[in-house]
Design an enzyme around this catalytic site. Structure first.
Site, PDB file in Angstrom:
ATOM      1  N   GLU A 163       6.200   8.350  -3.960  1.00 27.45           N
ATOM      2  CA  GLU A 163       5.183   8.637  -4.513  1.00 27.45           C
ATOM      3  C   GLU A 163       4.167   9.853  -5.130  1.00 27.45           C
ATOM      4  OE1 GLU A 163       2.425   7.461  -0.400  1.00 27.45           O
ATOM      5  OE2 GLU A 163       3.173   5.361  -0.330  1.00 27.45           O
ATOM      6  N   ASP A 190       0.713  -1.232  -0.346  1.00 24.67           N
ATOM      7  CA  ASP A 190       0.178   0.028   0.018  1.00 24.67           C
ATOM      8  C   ASP A 190       0.866   0.999   0.011  1.00 24.67           C
ATOM      9  OD1 ASP A 190      -2.271   1.601   0.664  1.00 24.67           O
ATOM     10  OD2 ASP A 190      -2.112   1.648   2.377  1.00 24.67           O
ATOM     11  N   HIS A 221      -1.788   4.004  -1.466  1.00 29.48           N
ATOM     12  CA  HIS A 221      -1.621   4.733  -0.268  1.00 29.48           C
ATOM     13  C   HIS A 221      -2.521   4.876   0.561  1.00 29.48           C
ATOM     14  CE1 HIS A 221       1.930   6.563   2.852  1.00 29.48           C
ATOM     15  NE2 HIS A 221       0.454   6.206   3.588  1.00 29.48           N
ATOM     16  N   ILE A 222      -3.514   3.546   0.553  1.00 28.31           N
ATOM     17  CA  ILE A 222      -5.100   4.090   0.874  1.00 28.31           C
ATOM     18  C   ILE A 222      -5.703   2.955   1.985  1.00 28.31           C
ATOM     19  CG2 ILE A 222      -6.278   4.620  -1.019  1.00 28.31           C
ATOM     20  CD1 ILE A 222      -6.551   1.820  -1.344  1.00 28.31           C
ATOM     21  N   GLY A 223      -4.700   2.789   3.021  1.00 29.48           N
ATOM     22  CA  GLY A 223      -4.898   1.542   4.207  1.00 29.48           C
ATOM     23  C   GLY A 223      -5.645   2.480   5.099  1.00 29.48           C
ATOM     24  N   GLY A 224      -5.632   3.300   5.257  1.00 32.39           N
ATOM     25  CA  GLY A 224      -6.467   4.757   6.430  1.00 32.39           C
ATOM     26  C   GLY A 224      -7.648   5.686   5.198  1.00 32.39           C
TER      27      GLY A 224
END
Length: 398
Positions: free
Chosen positions: A258, A253, A281-284
């Protein structure tokens, strides 16, 4: 007072700050150093996520800035030491997106174990391959959690509820929850885990810590997840292990580099590899987590502006003092040297200023004293406090 909010923060953040009488400017993407220096002219509050870097250069060029909020768990995008030296309070959201990251990790473990990425790709290509080959349940498999903080420990509990055996490694002493087993070394964890998931922070010392040696120490065919920081993992070594079959699959992720904003191109050697899940980078990044983060961090910024509360600040001494009704508040941030509190009170006494309430806290090289006084502030007293040796920042709050 003005606030600049970057990187598409939740509208709740704007709502809370505007409710406190603060003018808010929102900017959708990240900013580089030069853009940020220009944008921060006359701005007291800054909100950002993970892409914008608040460097020492930006801090030195932004004398009006008094507080920054990282609308994320991590704060490695902020030079915390430089901010502290300038009396800039930094806040983050250490808990607000924990559940979202944990749920994504669980979904990826199940997807990889059932080979869903392969089946999805083949069916999109018109290939019907109904087969149980290589597909497993996660029940009874061993999950190795590297980093047993807020996310790692909650993942531990949920994984056990799904029937997994949980082992973990953390460089700090951590209490094992439920039936999880603490491993004495990272190598001992890697030798046993069927799935390895990283949940370590972004401190500089963690850069590249999961490299070829650690990847080669994993069990043949084990799965690997990284939902922590991109620079923690050697991507080339991971690619080589996936190509050789030593690692059976991966979910990534976060990446060493980036894009700054939505829609920018992105390239990684992990693209188009079978049984690899790539996410931006969408974990949260759930609506629930972003709302909670927006509320939590904006509230910390508002409280610092209104009453000087540094509760949960990551770089200044932490204190929160209930304000006496009808009083005026003086917030004095200073070098942590002997005699400062006595000197502050001496100056107030010299100018006939009566103290209603007072609280002092220290942290490292800094001390922070909040004083409520009975009447309007005396300009002579304020000048004396501002010119005292060791004063970092003086604020008057009514």
């Amino acid at each position: 007072m003005r606030a600049l909010l970057l990187e598409n923060l939740h509208p709740k953040a704007t709502e809370i700050l505007e409710g406190a009488g603060i003018d808010v400017e929102n900017h959708g993407g990240a900013m580089d150093e030069d853009e940020l220096i220009e944008a921060l002219k006359g701005v007291e509050l800054l909100g950002l996520r993970s892409k914008t870097q608040l460097t020492e250069r930006v801090i030195e060029a932004s004398p009006s800035l008094i507080s920054v909020g990282a609308f994320s768990i991590g704060t490695n995008q902020i030079d915390l030491a430089a901010a502290a030296r300038k009396g800039i309070a930094a806040f983050n959201a250490p808990f607000s997106n924990t559940r979202s990251v944990v749920e994504m990790a669980v979904s990826e473990m199940i997807s990889l174990t059932r080979r869903l990425p392969d089946h999805n790709r083949m069916l999109h290509q018109g290939i019907w391959n109904k087969s149980a080959d290589g597909a497993h349940e996660i029940r009874s498999r061993t999950l190795g959690i590297v980093g047993y903080g807020n996310i790692g420990s909650q993942l531990s509990v949920i994984a056990e509820a799904l029937g997994m055996n949980v082992i973990f490694y953390d460089s700090a002493e951590k209490l094992a929850l439920s039936n999880a087993t603490r491993m004495p070394t990272l190598e001992s964890l890697l030798a046993e885990a069927d799935i390895v998931t990283l949940h370590v922070d972004g401190r500089p010392g963690n850069q590249g810590f999961f490299g070829p040696d650690q990847i080669n120490a994993m069990k043949p065919g084990a799965l690997f997840l990284n939902l922590s920081r991109g620079f923690n993992v050697d991507i080339d070594a991971l690619c080589a292990a996936l190509e050789s079959g030593h690692i059976g699959g991966a979910a990534i992720d976060v990446f060493p580099e980036e894009p700054k904003k939505k829609g920018d191109p992105f390239v990684t050697p992990l693209q188009n590899m079978p049984n690899v899940i790539l996410t931006p980078h969408i974990g949260g990044s759930t609506e629930e987590a972003q709302r909670d983060i927006g509320i939590f961090v904006a509230t910390r910024l508002r409280d610092y502006v209104q009453n000087g509360s540094t509760s949960l600040s990551v770089n200044l001494p932490n204190l929160s003092l209930e304000q006496v009704s009808g009083s005026y508040r003086i917030a004095h941030l200073h070098s942590n040297i002997p005699g400062v509190l006595a000197a502050v009170n001496h100056e107030l006494a010299q100018h006939d200023v009566n103290i209603e309430a007072q609280l002092l806290s220290t942290r490292g090289d800094l001390g922070y004293v909040v004083t409520d006084i009975a009447a309007g502030t005396d300009s002579g007293a304020l000048e004396a406090l501002a010119s005292m040796p060791g004063t970092v920042r003086l604020r008057v709050l009514s």
